[in-house]
Structure formats: C-alpha cells, structure tokens
Design a protein around this motif. Structure first.
Motif, PDB file in Angstrom:
ATOM      1  N   VAL A 151       0.837  -1.200   0.000  1.00 21.98           N
ATOM      2  CA  VAL A 151       0.000   0.000   0.000  1.00 21.98           C
ATOM      3  C   VAL A 151       0.875   1.255   0.000  1.00 21.98           C
ATOM      4  N   ASP A 152       0.468   2.258  -0.765  1.00 23.23           N
ATOM      5  CA  ASP A 152       1.267   3.483  -0.896  1.00 23.23           C
ATOM      6  C   ASP A 152       0.979   4.499   0.202  1.00 23.23           C
ATOM      7  N   ALA A 153      -0.247   4.507   0.713  1.00 24.52           N
ATOM      8  CA  ALA A 153      -0.630   5.524   1.693  1.00 24.52           C
ATOM      9  C   ALA A 153      -1.649   4.950   2.662  1.00 24.52           C
ATOM     10  N   VAL A 154      -1.569   5.385   3.905  1.00 28.36           N
ATOM     11  CA  VAL A 154      -2.570   5.076   4.929  1.00 28.36           C
ATOM     12  C   VAL A 154      -3.201   6.391   5.345  1.00 28.36           C
ATOM     13  N   LEU A 155      -4.528   6.418   5.380  1.00 28.28           N
ATOM     14  CA  LEU A 155      -5.273   7.597   5.799  1.00 28.28           C
ATOM     15  C   LEU A 155      -6.116   7.217   7.008  1.00 28.28           C
ATOM     16  N   MET A 156      -6.204   8.115   7.987  1.00 25.59           N
ATOM     17  CA  MET A 156      -6.991   7.798   9.179  1.00 25.59           C
ATOM     18  C   MET A 156      -7.629   9.049   9.760  1.00 25.59           C
ATOM     19  N   GLY A 157      -8.915   8.921  10.110  1.00 26.34           N
ATOM     20  CA  GLY A 157      -9.648  10.001  10.760  1.00 26.34           C
ATOM     21  C   GLY A 157     -10.477   9.450  11.906  1.00 26.34           C
ATOM     22  N   ALA A 158     -11.531  10.211  12.296  1.00 28.30           N
ATOM     23  CA  ALA A 158     -12.441   9.831  13.387  1.00 28.30           C
ATOM     24  C   ALA A 158     -11.682   9.634  14.697  1.00 28.30           C
ATOM     25  N   GLY A 159     -10.844  10.589  15.031  1.00 31.71           N
ATOM     26  CA  GLY A 159     -10.085  10.521  16.263  1.00 31.71           C
ATOM     27  C   GLY A 159      -8.781  11.283  16.144  1.00 31.71           C
ATOM     28  N   ILE A 160      -7.862  11.006  17.043  1.00 31.30           N
ATOM     29  CA  ILE A 160      -6.558  11.669  17.053  1.00 31.30           C
ATOM     30  C   ILE A 160      -5.494  10.608  16.800  1.00 31.30           C
ATOM     31  N   PRO A 161      -5.043  10.462  15.566  1.00 32.50           N
ATOM     32  CA  PRO A 161      -4.140   9.361  15.216  1.00 32.50           C
ATOM     33  C   PRO A 161      -2.677   9.654  15.538  1.00 32.50           C
ATOM     34  N   ALA A 162      -2.402   9.964  16.791  1.00 34.44           N
ATOM     35  CA  ALA A 162      -1.054  10.397  17.173  1.00 34.44           C
ATOM     36  C   ALA A 162      -0.033   9.277  17.142  1.00 34.44           C
ATOM     37  N   HIS A 163      -0.472   8.029  17.302  1.00 37.04           N
ATOM     38  CA  HIS A 163       0.477   6.925  17.427  1.00 37.04           C
ATOM     39  C   HIS A 163       0.697   6.176  16.106  1.00 37.04           C
ATOM     40  N   ILE A 164       0.030   6.593  15.053  1.00 40.88           N
ATOM     41  CA  ILE A 164       0.092   5.839  13.806  1.00 40.88           C
ATOM     42  C   ILE A 164       1.432   5.990  13.072  1.00 40.88           C
ATOM     43  N   PRO A 165       2.040   7.178  12.995  1.00 43.97           N
ATOM     44  CA  PRO A 165       3.334   7.272  12.297  1.00 43.97           C
ATOM     45  C   PRO A 165       4.381   6.306  12.846  1.00 43.97           C
ATOM     46  N   ALA A 166       4.512   6.234  14.160  1.00 42.06           N
ATOM     47  CA  ALA A 166       5.501   5.330  14.763  1.00 42.06           C
ATOM     48  C   ALA A 166       5.110   3.872  14.525  1.00 42.06           C
ATOM     49  N   MET A 167       3.818   3.577  14.574  1.00 46.00           N
ATOM     50  CA  MET A 167       3.372   2.204  14.342  1.00 46.00           C
ATOM     51  C   MET A 167       3.740   1.744  12.939  1.00 46.00           C
ATOM     52  N   LEU A 168       3.532   2.594  11.935  1.00 42.86           N
ATOM     53  CA  LEU A 168       3.857   2.221  10.562  1.00 42.86           C
ATOM     54  C   LEU A 168       5.360   1.988  10.394  1.00 42.86           C
ATOM     55  N   THR A 169       6.158   2.807  11.043  1.00 37.70           N
ATOM     56  CA  THR A 169       7.613   2.645  10.968  1.00 37.70           C
ATOM     57  C   THR A 169       8.040   1.302  11.572  1.00 37.70           C
ATOM     58  N   THR A 170       7.436   0.952  12.683  1.00 37.14           N
ATOM     59  CA  THR A 170       7.757  -0.321  13.334  1.00 37.14           C
ATOM     60  C   THR A 170       7.297  -1.506  12.489  1.00 37.14           C
ATOM     61  N   LEU A 171       6.096  -1.431  11.956  1.00 38.11           N
ATOM     62  CA  LEU A 171       5.563  -2.542  11.168  1.00 38.11           C
ATOM     63  C   LEU A 171       6.380  -2.773   9.896  1.00 38.11           C
ATOM     64  N   ALA A 172       6.942  -1.718   9.345  1.00 37.35           N
ATOM     65  CA  ALA A 172       7.749  -1.875   8.127  1.00 37.35           C
ATOM     66  C   ALA A 172       8.956  -2.788   8.382  1.00 37.35           C
TER      67      ALA A 172
END
Length: 476
Positions: A151-172
């Motif tokens: 996937v090229d991009a992840v988009l997220m709303g309906a809240g405050i996605p503060a922890h998602i950037p670090a999560m994506l880096t770890t999952l990579a």
C-alpha cells in the motif's frame, strides 16, 4: 512514497467496501489516489468467500499471500464452492478484542492484503487504505496486511491518530507494536493492543516499504498538535469539512442541534488554511470540493489537492448494491435526495450522515422493527469492570445489556448497528432467523453539485475513471 508525489485527487475511503478494491483500482489507473476502505475487511473477505468468490478475485489474491498455509486455512474455513444458499446465514468472524486469537489476526492481515493487492493489480498508479482511529483494536494487524501488499498511503480520521506514524515505521521492520487503546472506566491504567507480525505469520520476511501517512482532521488546531512532534507528525493531512459523508467530527464547544436533530456547525469548526500552509506539510481539502472549479480553488488556497467521496460512491465502480445506487441516482435526478447529519445514529458518538431512503434503516419504523444484536462488534468500546476484567459494550446493542454493562441509560436511543447495516449496503447482509436479511443504511456527503453535472451528461451513471478525468479538467 513522498507525500508531495501523491495525486491531486484522492478518492475517499467510504463505508464497508463501498470503497472497494475495484473502485480504488479504477481511480488509481486514471491517475488519482485510489483508496480502499479498511473497515471490517475480515468480515468482507469471509463473506465474499462464502458467496463463492464467483470471479475468483479473492482466491487469486490469496494465492499471492506470502504465507500460503495461512491462505489455505482461510479458504478451508470460509470458501463455499458455488456460494452458500441465499437463506443461509454467514459464518461468524471474531469480534475485535484486546486479546485476539492468532486466527483472528491472520484473517485481518490476509483481508487487508487481499483488498490492497487487488486494488494495485494491473497498473502503476497509487493506492491507499482508509481506517478509523475509533476502531483501534484491529488497526495494527490491518495496517500490516495492507503493507504486505505494498500500500502506498494510509489515511486515518475519526479521532486523534497520534500513534500511527511510529506504528507504521515499526511494522515496516516487522517489529512488535503496542498501540494504545481507549478503555472506559480504566482510571489511570493504560491499555494497548499488541501485535507481533513474526508470531502471527510464523515467518520473518524482508523489510517493507513504509507507506505515506495522511491524518484526516477537521481543524488546524489538531493538525498543529500532531505536527509539533516528530513522533506524532504525519506526512500530510486531509482537512475534512462537516459536509463530508460518513462520520463527521463533532462541532467544537457545547453540542447544539437544529429542529431535525442535526448538529449545528459554526465558524469555530472551519479550518484556518493559512495556518495549515504555515505548518509546511501538504494537505488536501475534503467536503464540498468535488468539482473542477473547487479543485482549482483548493490549489490556489495552498492545498495539494482534494479528497472526494460522494462522486465516487455514486459511480458505477463503487461497492454499493446496484439497486441502491440506481435509487440514489434517480432521487438526485428528481431532486428528492435528502441527506441528514444524525447526531445519534453511530455508536461512536460521532455525527454520521444518513441518506433518507425507503427500505433502509433511515426509516424509523424499520429501525425499531429490527431485532437489536451486536454480533460483529467493530464499533464496541472496551471497558474495565469493577473486578478489573475487560468487557465490551456498544450503544447499538440491546439497551438492557448495555446498561447492565455500565452504559448510561438512554445512550442507546436512536443508535443504528452500522456494522450490519453497512455490510448490507454492499450486498453482504447477514441473514437472520426466518431468512430475513439485515437492512442497509446509506451515507453520502451534502455536496451533490458534481453528481448533478455528471448525471446530466451520463444519465445511466458514470465510471470512476470519468469522475477523475472530469475533476482534473476534462469535459464531462
């Protein structure tokens, strides 16, 4: 992928499989960012297989899954040659929890892989996936499955996605993640959803590409909060106005509703675009920006482009049932379509836009006639009981059960089971006792200007390819 290289037109991630792989692939092939909805994909995959996967698409994608044994397990459990009987219910899938089984995580990973893999098949365009921050317990497994498919991009709303950037880096790097989860009645105690890719798959794979992350927000204040720290900073933003379809951010301040029960938005709910430009991160504008003129206006205001939902939801390539799409287009042609922002319908507490249509759960009588049940559970809230154990409740479950679990009396009034209703909207309704299928609920944005233009030149409906090209300045 750099966010500055993303297309000017982003197709919205709508509903459960309304933004299907077919829609996203068509948009991406036409030069837009095609976005699949990541909500409830485990349910979608299981039900498509039980319907017999008539075109073989799901099985073709599963054949590409990097761990064949997991694909085989899923096929053995859910695939029905020729499809289940119409009156037969679908097999259940596991409801999200803080302690998911390995089998549940594997289904989520594979489902997200399949949707993105199919969306990326046969072209060189860009594909994203959309998640809701409110649905936290499935997020790590879902994102990992999408990343396995490139996937090229992840988009997220309906809240405050503060922890998602670090999560994506770890999952990579196939690292173990621990995403914070909001647990009611927990006091100061913190809870996380843990996900270990290696333990889940049983193998170690080569590192993955980290996708671009776009946070969907409604205000420059939230955007500034996320951007101030490298750990929470997204790669860009989608600024979503309250006219956009699906879940809307609640109005700032005390909730005020009009005579129809709709939340009233005011100047405080408008994002300051000058402040957005000053943040130095690319942003796309959403909510009533679905015309070529508004795309040009967005660019002039400093945006990188626009996100458009309704125009694509109504296209012939979306996942809506054909009969529902036909009824929507007819009501637009007749100028009788009504979309209301319902402050109560969603159990999340976020306002939710609902099309008023006969035969759907927007009909109060049909809503009250439905037997209330929470058997999918993607929007349920974990809470800590007095004895310290974790349980789950949903404002769309039976009122007596909700109150017995500590929910506030009256909080179930007006709630709709979005999980079941949105599945029904894309032709995947659960069948209840007596052979009665669940009824749908339709969500669209308020802005129908672009839809009316395209309908005038394409009375039989338009394709997503046509919509992308029209938004970018080609004749309708």
């Amino acid at each position: 992928m750099s966010p500055t290289t993303l297309p000017r037109v982003i197709q919205g991630g709508m509903g459960v499989a309304v933004s299907s792989w077919h829609l996203a692939r068509t948009v991406a092939s036409a030069g837009g960012l095609g976005v699949v909805s990541g909500t409830g994909l485990d349910i979608v995959l299981a039900r498509r297989l039980q319907d017999g996967d008539p075109d073989g698409d799901v099985r073709r994608a599963l054949a590409a899954f990097p761990v064949p044994e997991i694909a085989d397990e899923i096929l053995e459990r859910y695939f029905v040659e020729g499809g289940k009987a119409p009156e037969a219910p679908y097999l259940p899938t596991s409801r999200p929890s803080l302690s998911p089984s390995v089998r549940a995580d594997r289904l989520i990973v594979a489902a997200n892989f399949v949707e993105v893999w199919l969306a990326r098949e046969g072209h060189t365009g860009t594909v994203g996936i959309n998640y809701l921050e409110k649905i936290q317990m499935t997020t790590p497994a879902s994102a990992y499955g999408a990343m396995l498919a490139g996937v090229d991009a992840v988009l997220m709303g309906a809240g405050i996605p503060a922890h998602i950037p670090a999560m994506l880096t770890t999952l990579a790097q196939h690292g173990t993640t621990a995403l914070p989860v909001d647990v009611a009645d927990a006091g100061d105690e913190k809870f996380v959803i843990a996900f270990d890719p290696v333990a889940t798959l049983g193998v170690t794979l080569a590192p993955l590409a980290r996708p671009t992350f776009l946070a969907i927000v409604s205000s420059h204040v939230l955007a500034a909060y996320l951007a101030r720290d490298e750990v929470t900073r997204p790669d860009g933003f989608v600024i979503e106005a309250p006219t956009a379809g699906g879940h809307n951010a609640p109005p700032r301040g005390k909730l005020v509703v009009d005579d129809l029960g709709q939340p009233v938005y005011g100047p405080r709910d408008e994002a300051n675009l000058t402040a957005m430009v000053d943040l130095g991160l690319p942003f796309w504008l959403a909510g009533s920006f679905g015309t070529p003129e508004r795309l040009r206006e967005a660019l002039e205001l400093g945006a990188a482009g626009i996100q458009v939902g309704t125009l694509f939801a109504l296209s012939l390539d979306s996942g809506f049932r054909d009969d529902l799409r036909d009824a929507l287009l007819k009501s637009i042609a007749d100028d009788t379509l009504v979309v209301r922002t319902d402050a109560l319908a969603s159990p999340t507490g976020f306002p939710f836009k609902v099309v008023q249509m006969e035969g759907t759960l927007s009909d109060t009588a049909l809503h009250h006639a439905r037997t209330t049940v929470c058997d999918l559970g993607h929007l349920r809230q974990p809470f800590r009981k007095a004895d310290g154990d974790i349980d789950y409740r949903c404002a769309s479950e039976p009122a007596a059960i909700f109150v017995r679990k500590g929910g506030e009396a009256g909080a179930t009034d007006g709630r709709v089971c979005l999980c079941n209703a949105l599945c029904a909207s894309v032709g995947l309704p659960q069948v209840r006792k007596g052979g009665e299928p669940e009824l749908p609920l339709i969500t669209l944005g308020d802005d129908l200007v672009g839809a009316r233009v395209l309908l005038a030149s394409h009375p039989g409906g338009w394709t997503a390819d046509t919509a992308v090209r029209w938004l970018q300045g080609e004749p309708a």
